[in-house]
Design a protein around this motif. Structure first.
Motif, PDB file in Angstrom:
ATOM      1  N   MET A   1       0.848  -1.195   0.000  1.00 28.06           N
ATOM      2  CA  MET A   1       0.000   0.000   0.000  1.00 28.06           C
ATOM      3  C   MET A   1       0.885   1.246   0.000  1.00 28.06           C
ATOM      4  O   MET A   1       2.053   1.207   0.380  1.00 28.06           O
ATOM      5  N   ARG A   2       0.302   2.377  -0.409  1.00 25.41           N
ATOM      6  CA  ARG A   2       1.017   3.645  -0.353  1.00 25.41           C
ATOM      7  C   ARG A   2       0.914   4.223   1.062  1.00 25.41           C
ATOM      8  O   ARG A   2      -0.150   4.178   1.675  1.00 25.41           O
ATOM      9  N   ALA A   3       2.020   4.772   1.547  1.00 27.13           N
ATOM     10  CA  ALA A   3       2.023   5.362   2.884  1.00 27.13           C
ATOM     11  C   ALA A   3       3.255   6.236   3.061  1.00 27.13           C
ATOM     12  O   ALA A   3       4.298   6.004   2.436  1.00 27.13           O
ATOM     13  N   VAL A   4       3.122   7.242   3.908  1.00 25.16           N
ATOM     14  CA  VAL A   4       4.285   7.990   4.382  1.00 25.16           C
ATOM     15  C   VAL A   4       4.880   7.175   5.526  1.00 25.16           C
ATOM     16  O   VAL A   4       4.151   6.644   6.366  1.00 25.16           O
ATOM     17  N   ARG A   5       6.210   7.064   5.545  1.00 25.71           N
ATOM     18  CA  ARG A   5       6.819   6.274   6.617  1.00 25.71           C
ATOM     19  C   ARG A   5       8.050   6.987   7.162  1.00 25.71           C
ATOM     20  O   ARG A   5       8.839   7.561   6.413  1.00 25.71           O
TER      21      ARG A   5
END
Length: 335
Positions: A1-5
């Motif tokens: 999934m797309r995410a800021v990390r």
């Protein structure tokens, strides 16, 4: 999934939107959420840099406020079901396409409530609700004078609207004429631009020399100190945060001679963000507050106003808007 990390503590402008982040594990009493909106805040900015009182284990996806749709439930969940539209507080992970959170601090929202606005329901409005109504906090009564600092921000706007719903007379302190016009349109009885006027003198004039009965204090520093000088005998002041960057040292003699009560509110304590996890001990009280807020929204007493809605890919610009104090209401990103 797309995410800021976040892999190491750093400024938001140094973060990236990653394309292949593993889905979060679903634990007992948690639900999985298809994220529809995630608000940003100064606290989120500080947490990313490691300057907040709470430090999630690295690496982690930031974001402790969320709205979305429940797609999966774990063992022990008794208040939510798949398909529910929800909003509330999670430990972290909201700035992603999927997130997980405990059912104790996630609340069903009406079909007609847009997700970006719903994302402000808790904790912004829930914070202000607790500060203004709980007996050991401000316990604002009809007809009292309520002074709100940072009134055009997320929790400040909530405090103004909730104060009016409670029957208080609201004095809103803001930083510009644009914000003064905005908060007046949202119900403030009087506005004070702190860069142009001495708010202490203005408050004393407006209250006939008596002073404010309750103060919602989000700024700290000189704002707090001047507030002590324009409070009525037997009044209360609640510390919400230190947006001004300075933690005040409280002179006890001021409290003594005017019988002033000072309290503080960190809603995260009641939502599992404290040293001990007490979220299930307090979930009924918080749920009742959110239900009351939702009823007021249906009656048109609360706007849940959202200042900016940006795509998740523009999270850096969203945080810039937050930290530059441009926003009036909440700033959210949407996957």
């Amino acid at each position: 999934m797309r995410a800021v990390r976040i892999h190491r503590y750093s400024a938001f402008e140094d973060l990236e939107l990653e394309q292949d982040v593993p889905r979060p594990e679903l634990l007992p009493r948690q639900v999985r959420i298809a994220v529809k909106a995630a608000p940003l805040s100064i606290a989120l900015h500080l947490m990313a840099k490691g300057d907040y009182q709470r430090r999630p284990p690295l690496p982690y996806v930031p974001g402790g406020e969320v709205s979305g749709v429940v797609t999966e439930i774990a063992e022990g969940v008794d208040r939510l079901k798949v398909g529910d539209r929800v909003a509330g507080i999670i430990d972290w992970g909201a700035m992603a396409e999927e997130a997980v959170g405990y059912d104790a601090t996630l609340y069903p929202i009406p079909d007609g409530m847009p997700f970006p606005e719903a994302a402000s329901l808790s904790p912004s409005y829930a914070t202000s609700m607790a500060a203004l109504t709980w007996r050991h906090q401000l316990d604002v009564q009809p007809g009292e004078w309520l002074l709100v600092h940072g009134a055009a921000g997320g929790v400040g706007l909530a405090a103004v609207e909730i104060g009016k719903a409670l029957g208080a007379k609201v004095i809103a302190v803001v930083g510009s004429q644009e914000k003064a016009d905005f908060i007046a349109a949202h119900g403030a009885d009087h506005t004070v631009i702190h860069t142009e006027a001495n708010f202490r003198e203005r408050v004393m004039d407006l209250t006939g020399g008596r002073g404010a009965d309750a103060v919602f204090e989000t700024v700290g520093g000189d704002s707090f100190m001047q507030s002590l000088r324009c409070m009525a005998p037997g009044s209360r002041i609640c510390v919400i945060g230190f947006a001004g960057g300075t933690v005040p040292q409280i002179p006890a003699n001021h409290l003594l001679v005017k019988n002033i009560t000072v309290c503080g509110l960190f809603l995260g304590y009641y939502c599992g963000w404290g040293r001990e996890d007490v979220r299930y001990d307090h979930r009924d009280r918080l749920a009742a507050d959110v239900e009351r807020l939702t009823a007021w929204w249906r009656e048109g007493k609360l706007s849940l106003h959202t200042s900016h809605v940006l795509p998740l890919a523009e999270f850096q610009e969203a945080m810039r808007i937050v930290t530059s104090r441009e926003a009036m209401g909440r700033v959210v990103v949407v996957p």
